[in-house]
Design an enzyme around this catalytic site. Sequence first.
Site, short mmCIF file in Angstrom:
data_model
loop_
_atom_site.label_atom_id
_atom_site.label_comp_id
_atom_site.label_asym_id
_atom_site.label_seq_id
_atom_site.Cartn_x
_atom_site.Cartn_y
_atom_site.Cartn_z
N CYS A 111 0.79 -1.25 0.01
CA CYS A 111 0.03 -0.05 -0.06
C CYS A 111 0.88 1.23 -0.03
O CYS A 111 0.22 2.32 -0.26
CB CYS A 111 -1.00 -0.08 1.16
SG CYS A 111 -2.18 -1.35 1.21
N PRO B 171 -9.84 -30.48 3.77
CA PRO B 171 -9.63 -30.34 5.14
C PRO B 171 -8.27 -30.06 5.66
O PRO B 171 -8.38 -29.41 6.75
CB PRO B 171 -10.41 -31.38 5.85
CG PRO B 171 -10.18 -32.52 5.07
CD PRO B 171 -10.27 -32.10 3.48
#
Length: 563
Positions: free
Chosen positions: A25, A281
């Site tokens: 950013c 999973p």
Amino acid sequence: MAQLTRTLAKITIFERGPYVSFANCGLPYFIGDIIEEESKLLVATPAKFKKWFNVDVQDNTEVISIDRKAKTITARNVLTGEQRSHAYDALVLSPGAAPLKPPLPGVDLPGIFSVKTVPDSRAIKAWIAEHSVKQAVVVGGGFIGIEMVENLVHRGIKTTLVEMLPQVTPPFDPEMVMPPFDPEMVDPVMPPFDPEMVEPVHERLAAKGVELCLGDGLKAFEQQAGGNGLVVHTASGKALPADLALLVVGVRPETSLAKEAGLTLGQRGIAVDVHMRTSDPSIYAVGDAVEIKDWVTGQQTLIPLAGPANRQGRIAADNIAGRSSTFRGSQGSSVVGIFGLTLAGTGASEKTLKRLSIPYRKVYIHAGHHAGYYPGAKTIDLKLLFSPEATCPSRQTDGKVLGCQAVGEEGAEKRVDVVAAFMQKGGTVFDLEEAELCYAPQYGSAKDPVNLAGMVASNVMRGDHPVEHWDAVDWPAVAADPSALIVDVREPGEVARGAVEGAVNFPLSSLREKLHELPQDKKLYVYCQVGLRGYNATRQLLLAGKDAVNVSGGYRSWQQAKL
């Protein structure tokens, strides 16, 4: 990560690039020399991960395949080509998203860059220095695009912004996708801002000398005659000379590894459950590549923002370590700054609500970020979207907040943050009306803009404040309608600076004495400058037995709507 390091788990991070943790950013501000040292962008190094958390980092190493049955991955060193296999008990995928590079003529010419990594920003800075860049074209008006515009101008570079939609920071709506991009190629995390809320941004960009090419897509790049510089061709036929071009039209989630491993994908990203677990999973996925629930609309979507990604990482780590933890989804809270102006939003945009046929109402307010009598008060333009449905048994009407957008030089993001927090708890406009917020004249008002928005919306919900909107009415038709009248309740000096065509002026200051002059058999559309006097006038007219509505946001909203 911090959750897992509290266990005895052996943790290894594989990073394809040279930096395992950096502040992407901050890249536009590094390019713009606001952040002067590259090292400031590096959040953590392999050495820090090892010393602080006992985590091994293998940078410049790409995971190229997953063997789910054997529970192994194959990783390739991108510098040497060496491949090695690694076993896992639990695997977390966080591949992120790649910048889009549309297949257009000239897109690979020198001087055209994306803004995604530290090496990208380093290359852009070097190009600017080596080629004495005087003019640049930025393609794409999302967050990174307008931040790059600001930083290039800060460096004294004449900049043109090309955006194929008619506004910067366009709202994410699939039907707005235009050629040459396919729907899956368009970045779906464009901030949730409606067109009228970004009009001040357009004005600020123009005031800073930025040339705006809105509603005009990219067609091609070509080298200038003599090989010095580029020409950026747009769909409308413009030929824009440039020493530098930045291609920031969005991102695409990196899903190829998951797809090749046979994991279930959603419409655009990796499918995960509320525990951030994939269809396997033992494999979790987080960050920009995963589809998550927009809990305002209930739709599955991509929301590649830093805050949600950080929470997803903690939740995945919790579940791997044996602590059940769930991700509630995201409301897409976001903010961007441009030349001293702040644009912030949370929840659904009006366009999204329309597209999904979700019932809503809206109000606009224009209020000072702190007490008007204290020097330096700046106006915040705020739009509040809320449900008209009664879904809460404790109230006759619900008014659940669905979204909020605000723009201003001071305090816009603070108000949106407050609304975002209320939304997380299912807050209503009545809750905003009653919110107890900090007050001193240099920080806010006794009736904060958040309170005012809640009060206006609550009055609408209670039926005390009938409203109309500039974008919902054919105003020339109203002006010509013998059964309707547009009433401007501002003072004559204000009207002289601009008014809605066909309106008659009855200043609020003398309205009570002149009520008898307004017809009883016509619908009265009332407006002032920002909405408050219009509300007061509407109440007087209603109590006098007249049919009156206040046009929300007043003349300021009319100007922003560009009608």
